[in-house]
Design a protein around this motif. Sequence first.
Motif, PDB file in Angstrom:
ATOM      1  N   GLY A  53       0.719  -1.423  -0.533  1.00 18.80           N
ATOM      2  CA  GLY A  53      -0.326   0.136  -0.502  1.00 18.80           C
ATOM      3  C   GLY A  53       1.059   1.177  -0.227  1.00 18.80           C
ATOM      4  N   GLU A  54       2.059   1.161  -0.201  1.00 19.84           N
ATOM      5  CA  GLU A  54       2.877   2.490  -0.266  1.00 19.84           C
ATOM      6  C   GLU A  54       2.891   2.707  -1.526  1.00 19.84           C
ATOM      7  OE1 GLU A  54       6.691   0.765   0.979  1.00 19.84           O
ATOM      8  OE2 GLU A  54       5.634   0.293   2.924  1.00 19.84           O
ATOM      9  N   PHE A  55       2.304   3.550  -2.138  1.00 20.66           N
ATOM     10  CA  PHE A  55       1.896   4.293  -3.534  1.00 20.66           C
ATOM     11  C   PHE A  55       2.661   5.169  -3.639  1.00 20.66           C
ATOM     12  CE2 PHE A  55      -2.171   3.160  -2.132  1.00 20.66           C
ATOM     13  CZ  PHE A  55      -2.553   1.542  -2.566  1.00 20.66           C
ATOM     14  N   VAL A  56       3.471   5.724  -3.828  1.00 15.95           N
ATOM     15  CA  VAL A  56       4.900   6.839  -3.689  1.00 15.95           C
ATOM     16  C   VAL A  56       6.252   6.036  -3.853  1.00 15.95           C
ATOM     17  CG1 VAL A  56       6.271   8.899  -3.289  1.00 15.95           C
ATOM     18  CG2 VAL A  56       3.201   8.725  -2.845  1.00 15.95           C
ATOM     19  N   PRO A  57       6.623   5.402  -3.704  1.00 12.35           N
ATOM     20  CA  PRO A  57       7.426   4.485  -3.515  1.00 12.35           C
ATOM     21  C   PRO A  57       7.002   3.482  -3.807  1.00 12.35           C
ATOM     22  CG  PRO A  57       6.969   4.888  -1.002  1.00 12.35           C
ATOM     23  CD  PRO A  57       5.988   5.176  -1.543  1.00 12.35           C
ATOM     24  N   PHE A  61       9.861   3.717  -7.522  1.00  9.80           N
ATOM     25  CA  PHE A  61      10.029   2.322  -8.191  1.00  9.80           C
ATOM     26  C   PHE A  61      10.226   2.384  -9.890  1.00  9.80           C
ATOM     27  CE2 PHE A  61      10.714   1.106  -3.427  1.00  9.80           C
ATOM     28  CZ  PHE A  61      11.924   1.660  -3.733  1.00  9.80           C
ATOM     29  N   ALA A  62       8.570   1.886  -9.893  1.00 12.11           N
ATOM     30  CA  ALA A  62       8.438   1.767 -10.929  1.00 12.11           C
ATOM     31  C   ALA A  62       8.816   2.758 -12.708  1.00 12.11           C
ATOM     32  CB  ALA A  62       6.827   1.609 -11.276  1.00 12.11           C
ATOM     33  N   ARG A  63       8.573   3.856 -11.997  1.00 10.90           N
ATOM     34  CA  ARG A  63       9.105   5.763 -12.711  1.00 10.90           C
ATOM     35  C   ARG A  63      10.629   4.627 -13.484  1.00 10.90           C
ATOM     36  NH1 ARG A  63       7.683   8.516 -15.964  1.00 10.90           N
ATOM     37  NH2 ARG A  63       5.300   8.540 -15.456  1.00 10.90           N
ATOM     38  N   THR A  64      10.967   4.480 -12.450  1.00 20.14           N
ATOM     39  CA  THR A  64      12.806   3.873 -11.913  1.00 20.14           C
ATOM     40  C   THR A  64      13.183   2.417 -13.808  1.00 20.14           C
ATOM     41  OG1 THR A  64      13.748   5.030 -10.476  1.00 20.14           O
ATOM     42  CG2 THR A  64      15.158   3.554 -11.032  1.00 20.14           C
ATOM     43  N   GLY A  65      12.676   2.422 -13.091  1.00 19.48           N
ATOM     44  CA  GLY A  65      12.543   0.310 -14.022  1.00 19.48           C
ATOM     45  C   GLY A  65      12.455   1.246 -15.115  1.00 19.48           C
ATOM     46  N   TYR A  66      11.190   1.541 -15.458  1.00 20.05           N
ATOM     47  CA  TYR A  66      10.173   1.789 -16.869  1.00 20.05           C
ATOM     48  C   TYR A  66      11.669   2.417 -17.378  1.00 20.05           C
ATOM     49  CZ  TYR A  66       7.551   5.216 -20.058  1.00 20.05           C
ATOM     50  OH  TYR A  66       7.111   5.781 -20.675  1.00 20.05           O
ATOM     51  N   HIS A  67      12.430   3.886 -17.184  1.00 20.22           N
ATOM     52  CA  HIS A  67      12.679   4.583 -17.293  1.00 20.22           C
ATOM     53  C   HIS A  67      13.901   3.868 -18.492  1.00 20.22           C
ATOM     54  CE1 HIS A  67      10.693   8.250 -18.480  1.00 20.22           C
ATOM     55  NE2 HIS A  67      10.479   8.346 -16.934  1.00 20.22           N
ATOM     56  N   ARG A  68      15.196   2.823 -17.351  1.00 26.25           N
ATOM     57  CA  ARG A  68      16.110   1.930 -17.486  1.00 26.25           C
ATOM     58  C   ARG A  68      15.529   1.516 -18.278  1.00 26.25           C
ATOM     59  NH1 ARG A  68      21.294   3.139 -14.316  1.00 26.25           N
ATOM     60  NH2 ARG A  68      20.856   3.833 -13.387  1.00 26.25           N
ATOM     61  N   GLY A  69      14.437   0.729 -18.399  1.00 22.45           N
ATOM     62  CA  GLY A  69      14.598  -0.167 -20.007  1.00 22.45           C
ATOM     63  C   GLY A  69      13.895   0.647 -21.111  1.00 22.45           C
ATOM     64  N   LEU A  70      13.115   1.447 -21.032  1.00 28.56           N
ATOM     65  CA  LEU A  70      13.242   2.438 -22.533  1.00 28.56           C
ATOM     66  C   LEU A  70      14.868   2.690 -23.049  1.00 28.56           C
ATOM     67  CD1 LEU A  70      10.370   5.136 -21.877  1.00 28.56           C
ATOM     68  CD2 LEU A  70      10.527   3.048 -23.335  1.00 28.56           C
ATOM     69  N   ASP A  71      15.566   2.992 -22.205  1.00 30.11           N
ATOM     70  CA  ASP A  71      16.799   3.797 -22.258  1.00 30.11           C
ATOM     71  C   ASP A  71      17.361   2.507 -23.308  1.00 30.11           C
ATOM     72  OD1 ASP A  71      16.613   6.157 -21.371  1.00 30.11           O
ATOM     73  OD2 ASP A  71      18.126   5.153 -19.383  1.00 30.11           O
ATOM     74  N   ALA A 100       3.285  -1.985 -13.396  1.00 27.84           N
ATOM     75  CA  ALA A 100       3.509  -1.666 -11.545  1.00 27.84           C
ATOM     76  C   ALA A 100       3.279   0.165 -11.870  1.00 27.84           C
ATOM     77  CB  ALA A 100       4.657  -1.679 -10.957  1.00 27.84           C
ATOM     78  N   LEU A 101       3.921   0.614 -12.553  1.00 29.94           N
ATOM     79  CA  LEU A 101       4.077   2.099 -13.108  1.00 29.94           C
ATOM     80  C   LEU A 101       2.640   2.873 -13.344  1.00 29.94           C
ATOM     81  CD1 LEU A 101       4.845   5.247 -13.066  1.00 29.94           C
ATOM     82  CD2 LEU A 101       5.515   4.608 -15.074  1.00 29.94           C
ATOM     83  N   ALA A 102       1.816   1.788 -13.831  1.00 28.62           N
ATOM     84  CA  ALA A 102       0.078   2.136 -14.464  1.00 28.62           C
ATOM     85  C   ALA A 102      -0.490   1.837 -13.429  1.00 28.62           C
ATOM     86  CB  ALA A 102      -0.271   1.429 -14.679  1.00 28.62           C
ATOM     87  N   LYS A 103      -0.723   0.896 -12.227  1.00 26.46           N
ATOM     88  CA  LYS A 103      -1.259   0.714 -11.115  1.00 26.46           C
ATOM     89  C   LYS A 103      -0.759   1.521  -9.669  1.00 26.46           C
ATOM     90  CE  LYS A 103      -1.348  -3.716 -12.361  1.00 26.46           C
ATOM     91  NZ  LYS A 103      -0.475  -5.321 -12.001  1.00 26.46           N
ATOM     92  N   ALA A 104       0.723   2.124  -9.537  1.00 22.40           N
ATOM     93  CA  ALA A 104       1.053   3.107  -9.345  1.00 22.40           C
ATOM     94  C   ALA A 104       0.357   4.426  -9.308  1.00 22.40           C
ATOM     95  CB  ALA A 104       1.758   3.537  -9.146  1.00 22.40           C
ATOM     96  N   ALA A 105       0.283   5.105 -10.188  1.00 24.08           N
ATOM     97  CA  ALA A 105      -0.169   5.842 -11.151  1.00 24.08           C
ATOM     98  C   ALA A 105      -1.773   5.479 -10.701  1.00 24.08           C
ATOM     99  CB  ALA A 105      -0.419   5.875 -12.923  1.00 24.08           C
ATOM    100  N   GLN A 106      -2.943   4.683 -10.731  1.00 18.66           N
ATOM    101  CA  GLN A 106      -3.763   4.879 -11.077  1.00 18.66           C
ATOM    102  C   GLN A 106      -4.390   5.457  -9.029  1.00 18.66           C
ATOM    103  OE1 GLN A 106      -6.241   0.582 -11.326  1.00 18.66           O
ATOM    104  NE2 GLN A 106      -7.189   1.417 -11.936  1.00 18.66           N
ATOM    105  N   ARG A 107      -4.005   4.019  -8.054  1.00 19.82           N
ATOM    106  CA  ARG A 107      -3.794   4.352  -7.201  1.00 19.82           C
ATOM    107  C   ARG A 107      -3.544   6.010  -6.319  1.00 19.82           C
ATOM    108  NH1 ARG A 107      -5.057  -0.160  -4.470  1.00 19.82           N
ATOM    109  NH2 ARG A 107      -5.474   1.111  -2.833  1.00 19.82           N
ATOM    110  N   LEU A 108      -2.920   6.329  -7.684  1.00 14.98           N
ATOM    111  CA  LEU A 108      -2.576   8.238  -7.685  1.00 14.98           C
ATOM    112  C   LEU A 108      -3.425   9.193  -7.330  1.00 14.98           C
ATOM    113  CD1 LEU A 108       1.337   7.990  -7.126  1.00 14.98           C
ATOM    114  CD2 LEU A 108       0.010   8.071  -4.768  1.00 14.98           C
ATOM    115  N   GLY A 109      -4.591   8.205  -8.692  1.00 17.01           N
ATOM    116  CA  GLY A 109      -5.290   9.659  -9.175  1.00 17.01           C
ATOM    117  C   GLY A 109      -4.955   9.937 -10.933  1.00 17.01           C
ATOM    118  N   GLU A 110      -3.914   9.779 -10.649  1.00 24.05           N
ATOM    119  CA  GLU A 110      -3.063   9.850 -11.959  1.00 24.05           C
ATOM    120  C   GLU A 110      -3.621   9.110 -13.508  1.00 24.05           C
ATOM    121  OE1 GLU A 110      -0.694  12.271 -13.024  1.00 24.05           O
ATOM    122  OE2 GLU A 110      -0.654  12.736 -11.291  1.00 24.05           O
TER     123      GLU A 110
END
Length: 135
Positions: A53-57, A61-71, A100-110
């Motif tokens: 339930g720690e949506f900001v972390p 974490f997800a954004r870091t993995g996403y950007h490393r993967g994009l690179d 995970a980025l999608a799921k966290a964004a959804q929980r944060l209202g993004e």
Amino acid sequence: MTNLLEPDPTRLPERVDAQAAMDAGTDPSDVAAEHPDFSEAWAALAERALEAGEFVPAYAFARTGYHRGLDQLRRAGWKGFGPVPWDHRPNQGFLRALAALAKAAQRLGETEEYERCRKFIADSDPAAAAATGLQ
């Protein structure tokens, strides 16, 4: 028969040491510290934070993995579109981080971020959307 207008699927290179550490049960934070460009470790950290339930972390974490993967996808020849197959294990870290980025964004209202990520994963490989629960 494949779509001749679509680019070839992008397959990330194997990461034997990092993958072996994850498969051996090494804590993902230790794997990320040793291999900071290994998306699977960041995805595992994001998934663990989501479960807690720690949506900001989880988002971070997800954004870091996403950007490393994009690179890595770009270095592998990906041009910003085309298949990223789920059945190729090295791609799964990036795709899990994206989910995970999608799921966290959804929980944060993004909502816009959630929809963008959900579409991205479905466009990458419908099997990835199914495997990560983002159908």
